[in-house]
Design an enzyme around this catalytic site. Sequence first.
Site, PDB file in Angstrom:
ATOM      1  N   ARG A  66       7.886 -42.293  -5.106  1.00 16.35           N
ATOM      2  CA  ARG A  66       8.872 -41.449  -5.795  1.00 16.35           C
ATOM      3  C   ARG A  66      10.017 -42.274  -6.374  1.00 16.35           C
ATOM      4  O   ARG A  66      10.669 -41.842  -7.340  1.00 16.35           O
ATOM      5  CB  ARG A  66       9.365 -40.339  -4.862  1.00 16.35           C
ATOM      6  CG  ARG A  66       8.311 -39.262  -4.614  1.00 16.35           C
ATOM      7  CD  ARG A  66       8.781 -38.242  -3.608  1.00 16.35           C
ATOM      8  NE  ARG A  66       9.117 -38.824  -2.322  1.00 16.35           N
ATOM      9  CZ  ARG A  66       8.234 -39.126  -1.378  1.00 16.35           C
ATOM     10  NH1 ARG A  66       6.950 -38.881  -1.564  1.00 16.35           N
ATOM     11  NH2 ARG A  66       8.622 -39.671  -0.252  1.00 16.35           N
ATOM     12  N   GLU A 103       7.588 -46.835  12.818  1.00 16.17           N
ATOM     13  CA  GLU A 103       7.715 -46.315  14.180  1.00 16.17           C
ATOM     14  C   GLU A 103       6.436 -46.627  14.969  1.00 16.17           C
ATOM     15  O   GLU A 103       6.478 -47.051  16.115  1.00 16.17           O
ATOM     16  CB  GLU A 103       7.966 -44.809  14.114  1.00 16.17           C
ATOM     17  CG  GLU A 103       8.532 -44.267  15.403  1.00 16.17           C
ATOM     18  CD  GLU A 103       8.918 -42.808  15.273  1.00 16.17           C
ATOM     19  OE1 GLU A 103       8.884 -42.277  14.145  1.00 16.17           O
ATOM     20  OE2 GLU A 103       9.223 -42.201  16.308  1.00 16.17           O
TER      21      GLU A 103
END
Length: 178
Positions: A66, A103
Site C-alpha cells: 500500500r 512477531e
Amino acid sequence: MADTLGERINGLLRDVPDFPEPGIGFKDISPLLADARAFDEVVDGLAGVARLGDAEIDLVAGVEARGFLIAGALACRLGAGLVPVRKAGKLPPPTLTRSYDLEYGSAEIEVPSGVLDGRRVLLVDDVLATGGTLRAAAELVGQAGGTVTALAVIVELGFLGGRDALNGLAPLHSLLTL
Ligand code: AMP
C-alpha cells in the site's frame, strides 16, 4: 466548523476486525483512496511534511504494497523520483536485501541496486503499526547509500509504540494518530 484532515481520514478508514489474523484490527484505506478529494488532500498533507525540513528530497520510497499507492502520487507532487521497497524475490537482480524480525518468524525486503546511492529519501507507508517494517526499510535505504530525511505515514497506531521503534532514524510524521 470544517473537519480537520485527520478527522476526514478517520471517517474514511474501514475497521476490519481479525484480519489478516485473529486479534488484528486492520485499518483499510480503500475508502480513503477511492475518495478523490480526500486522496488529494492526503497527498498534499504528506507533501507538506516532506517540505518541512531544509533538505530537498530526491526520492520517495514506498513500502510494499500500500505504500506504493501513496509513494507514486507523492513523488509526482514533489517532483521527486520513486523507489519501491519490495518483498524479497519480486525485484529483478541486482538488489540489496535486509531481513527483520516479525512477531513470529522473520521477513525480507529488497530495493533495486544503484538508485539510492547519495540520494535523499522520504520513506512512506500507509499505516505504522509496530514499526518493524519501516525501521528495516529505513536501514535498507541506508545500506544502499541513501539518506532517509523523513518518515511519513497516513495513520499511526500510537498504542502499538511504533514511533519508539523508529527512534533515532529520522523525523516521523503521521497525518492521523489513533
Ligand atoms: P509494522 O508492524 O509497523 O511493521 O507493520 C507492518 C506492515 O503491515 C505495514 O506496512 C502496515 O501497512 C501493515 N499493517 C500492520 N498493522 C496494520 C493494521 N492494523 N492495519 C493496516 N495495516 C497494517
